[in-house]
Design an enzyme around this catalytic site. Sequence first.
Site, PDB file in Angstrom:
ATOM      1  N   GLY A 214       0.823  -1.219   0.000  1.00  0.00           N
ATOM      2  CA  GLY A 214       0.000   0.000   0.000  1.00  0.00           C
ATOM      3  C   GLY A 214       0.843   1.249   0.000  1.00  0.00           C
ATOM      4  N   ILE A 215       0.263   2.289   0.541  1.00  0.00           N
ATOM      5  CA  ILE A 215       0.803   3.627   0.437  1.00  0.00           C
ATOM      6  C   ILE A 215       1.401   4.022   1.785  1.00  0.00           C
ATOM      7  CG2 ILE A 215      -1.095   5.139   1.160  1.00  0.00           C
ATOM      8  CD1 ILE A 215      -1.204   6.017  -1.825  1.00  0.00           C
ATOM      9  N   GLY A 216       2.435   4.853   1.826  1.00  0.00           N
ATOM     10  CA  GLY A 216       3.004   5.321   3.096  1.00  0.00           C
ATOM     11  C   GLY A 216       4.368   4.698   3.366  1.00  0.00           C
ATOM     12  N   ALA A 217       4.920   4.992   4.548  1.00  0.00           N
ATOM     13  CA  ALA A 217       6.291   4.570   4.871  1.00  0.00           C
ATOM     14  C   ALA A 217       6.390   3.073   5.163  1.00  0.00           C
ATOM     15  CB  ALA A 217       6.788   5.353   6.089  1.00  0.00           C
ATOM     16  N   GLU A 237      -1.768  -2.683  -6.442  1.00  0.00           N
ATOM     17  CA  GLU A 237      -2.442  -1.475  -6.938  1.00  0.00           C
ATOM     18  C   GLU A 237      -1.405  -0.430  -7.350  1.00  0.00           C
ATOM     19  OE1 GLU A 237      -5.365  -0.173  -4.196  1.00  0.00           O
ATOM     20  OE2 GLU A 237      -4.605   1.861  -4.210  1.00  0.00           O
ATOM     21  N   GLY A 335      -7.399   0.665  -2.208  1.00  0.00           N
ATOM     22  CA  GLY A 335      -7.624  -0.749  -2.530  1.00  0.00           C
ATOM     23  C   GLY A 335      -7.494  -1.658  -1.333  1.00  0.00           C
TER      24      GLY A 335
HETATM   25  N1  COA Z   1      -4.943   9.356  15.922  1.00  0.00           N
HETATM   26  C1  COA Z   1      -4.758  10.638  15.528  1.00  0.00           C
HETATM   27  N2  COA Z   1      -4.114  10.989  14.384  1.00  0.00           N
HETATM   28  C2  COA Z   1      -3.616   9.997  13.628  1.00  0.00           C
HETATM   29  C3  COA Z   1      -3.753   8.651  13.985  1.00  0.00           C
HETATM   30  C4  COA Z   1      -4.435   8.336  15.190  1.00  0.00           C
HETATM   31  N3  COA Z   1      -4.619   7.084  15.589  1.00  0.00           N
HETATM   32  N4  COA Z   1      -3.140   7.890  13.039  1.00  0.00           N
HETATM   33  C5  COA Z   1      -2.671   8.742  12.104  1.00  0.00           C
HETATM   34  N5  COA Z   1      -2.932  10.002  12.468  1.00  0.00           N
HETATM   35  C6  COA Z   1      -2.593  11.203  11.713  1.00  0.00           C
HETATM   36  C7  COA Z   1      -1.089  11.428  11.660  1.00  0.00           C
HETATM   37  O1  COA Z   1      -0.646  12.152  12.793  1.00  0.00           O
HETATM   38  C8  COA Z   1      -0.975  12.222  10.366  1.00  0.00           C
HETATM   39  O2  COA Z   1      -1.410  13.555  10.598  1.00  0.00           O
HETATM   40  P1  COA Z   1      -0.630  14.811   9.956  1.00  0.00           P
HETATM   41  O3  COA Z   1      -0.682  14.591   8.453  1.00  0.00           O
HETATM   42  O4  COA Z   1      -1.433  15.977  10.418  1.00  0.00           O
HETATM   43  O5  COA Z   1       0.761  14.716  10.507  1.00  0.00           O
HETATM   44  C9  COA Z   1      -2.015  11.593   9.466  1.00  0.00           C
HETATM   45  O6  COA Z   1      -2.958  10.988  10.348  1.00  0.00           O
HETATM   46  C10 COA Z   1      -1.457  10.540   8.501  1.00  0.00           C
HETATM   47  O7  COA Z   1      -0.806   9.552   9.259  1.00  0.00           O
HETATM   48  P2  COA Z   1       0.561   8.861   8.795  1.00  0.00           P
HETATM   49  O8  COA Z   1       0.842   7.790   9.771  1.00  0.00           O
HETATM   50  O9  COA Z   1       1.621   9.888   8.565  1.00  0.00           O
HETATM   51  O10 COA Z   1       0.110   8.315   7.370  1.00  0.00           O
HETATM   52  P3  COA Z   1       0.854   7.417   6.302  1.00  0.00           P
HETATM   53  O11 COA Z   1       1.389   8.282   5.242  1.00  0.00           O
HETATM   54  O12 COA Z   1       1.789   6.418   6.915  1.00  0.00           O
HETATM   55  O13 COA Z   1      -0.408   6.635   5.717  1.00  0.00           O
HETATM   56  C11 COA Z   1      -2.629   5.753   5.984  1.00  0.00           C
HETATM   57  C12 COA Z   1      -1.213   5.838   6.566  1.00  0.00           C
HETATM   58  C13 COA Z   1      -3.437   4.782   6.825  1.00  0.00           C
HETATM   59  C14 COA Z   1      -3.299   7.112   6.013  1.00  0.00           C
HETATM   60  C15 COA Z   1      -2.487   5.188   4.548  1.00  0.00           C
HETATM   61  O14 COA Z   1      -1.857   3.954   4.582  1.00  0.00           O
HETATM   62  C16 COA Z   1      -3.831   5.024   3.871  1.00  0.00           C
HETATM   63  O15 COA Z   1      -4.356   5.989   3.378  1.00  0.00           O
HETATM   64  N6  COA Z   1      -4.424   3.802   3.880  1.00  0.00           N
HETATM   65  C17 COA Z   1      -5.745   3.570   3.314  1.00  0.00           C
HETATM   66  C18 COA Z   1      -5.708   3.248   1.851  1.00  0.00           C
HETATM   67  C19 COA Z   1      -5.007   1.968   1.541  1.00  0.00           C
HETATM   68  O16 COA Z   1      -4.691   1.172   2.398  1.00  0.00           O
HETATM   69  N7  COA Z   1      -4.749   1.717   0.296  1.00  0.00           N
HETATM   70  C20 COA Z   1      -4.092   0.484  -0.072  1.00  0.00           C
HETATM   71  C21 COA Z   1      -3.518   0.470  -1.387  1.00  0.00           C
HETATM   72  S1  COA Z   1      -2.630   1.955  -1.856  1.00  0.00           S
END
Ligand code: COA
Length: 429
Positions: A214-217, A237, A335
Amino acid sequence: MDWRTYYRDHLTTAEEAVQRIQSGNRVIIGHACTDPGVLVDAMVANADAYRDVEIFHMLPMGKAPYTAPGMEPHFRHISGFAGGSTRKAIAEGRADLAPVFFSRYPDYVRNQVQPDVAMIHVSTPDEHGYCSYSLAVDYTKAGAESAKVVLAQVNPQMPRILGDSAIHVTEMDAIIEVDYPIVELPPPVISEVEAKIGANCASLVKDGDTLQLGIGAIPDAVLAELGDFNDLGIHSEMFSDGVVDLIEKGVVNNQRKTIHRGQSVYTFLMGTRKLYDYVHDNPAVWGGPVDYVNNPLIIAQNDNLVSINSCIQVDLQGQVVSSSVGLRQISGIGGQADFIRGAAMSKGGRSILAFPSTAKGGQASKVVPFIDQGAAVSTSREDVQYIVTEYGIADLKGQPLKERAKRLIAIAHPNFRDELTAEAQRRYG
Ligand code: COA
């Protein structure tokens, strides 16, 4: 007519091309790194000519200037995935979000959106007159196929990618030529916590598996741990530079895949020029529409499919929130559900949701008794399988509620385990 003559006859400027948009039209825009910035800027510069134009765009990697304050009479953006450039507009009511599974997006585009105009950003034509949808086939192809008018931005820096990913120039109503670098997404810096999570995820991967990332670190942290594996495959995806590193090391060779053997399969790509150069004209890469790539029935045809995604919160029952913090929209479902369901039906398949145990600099636990009020569940407790943090792995598949709570508390951050245990005891004894 020879396609070259057609192409020349339809060449125009961005300013001319956007004259084809009418007030009240529905405009669909190419996804992610294929954001057609020159056409978008020309449309926004011409805003005074339009009222109530609806803009459908999943994840804009550009600035999404049609969501800026003051644009309300002219444009309304309906997003499929909140991103950096649209979160604020969604939170402030200048834009909205349509929750749709990514695999169903082409159907949504064809049957609900029914676009008047598609704006796309494609490669230059090959000798037969076909351009590639390149870094975003996903819903972008369905958008262009179902729109009444197609405005295309042709860029020699956009890679040509093989697969079900071509549009003939005679399907374009107006063509503009541009030549500028494609937007890049640099690899994230992986923290110590993310590296531990990556190692825990990697312990669930076996030689010969086919991966979705997926997406992210977190996905990059997992890839960084896979250097000693053999014969891995990709049916994802999206993927980025980390996969190219593993292909170059011979770790990913797609040789044990049960469909698309020898090919890395994607529906959109985001990375740096290194990725874009690797995928250009490469028969080992196959791009296709998202209703094929993310279709759980197609995903399931890959034996040993392992999906690895991230999320925002999981409650003690295993309900997973991935796209919002309470009512605040952070992203979209993408996805995630498609691949978790596909992995569940794949012979030997596994799904993983991995995340750091805390958010907000350690102030908030991501394992919670109750999901935040207003949050949307992305993965149901029935669908969830492995949950992974830096503290370990919780296998929830088929587990009763009391056992789920116990396994989740064991991988929560130690600072929050007492209050989670108190809630579990109150609930389950
Ligand atoms: N409570 C409060 N805030 C939270 C939180 C929680 N439990 N978890 C995350 N956040 C906030 C972070 O602080 C961050 O805020 P900021 O942008 O203001 O700093 C924001 O949410 C994003 O979190 P982060 O951990 O930096 O995101 P990421 O880049 O690692 O992505 C998802 C994580 C979950 C958002 C991302 O994986 C996603 O969109 N998943 C859904 C879609 C998916 O799975 N697609 C699959 C195929 S691509």
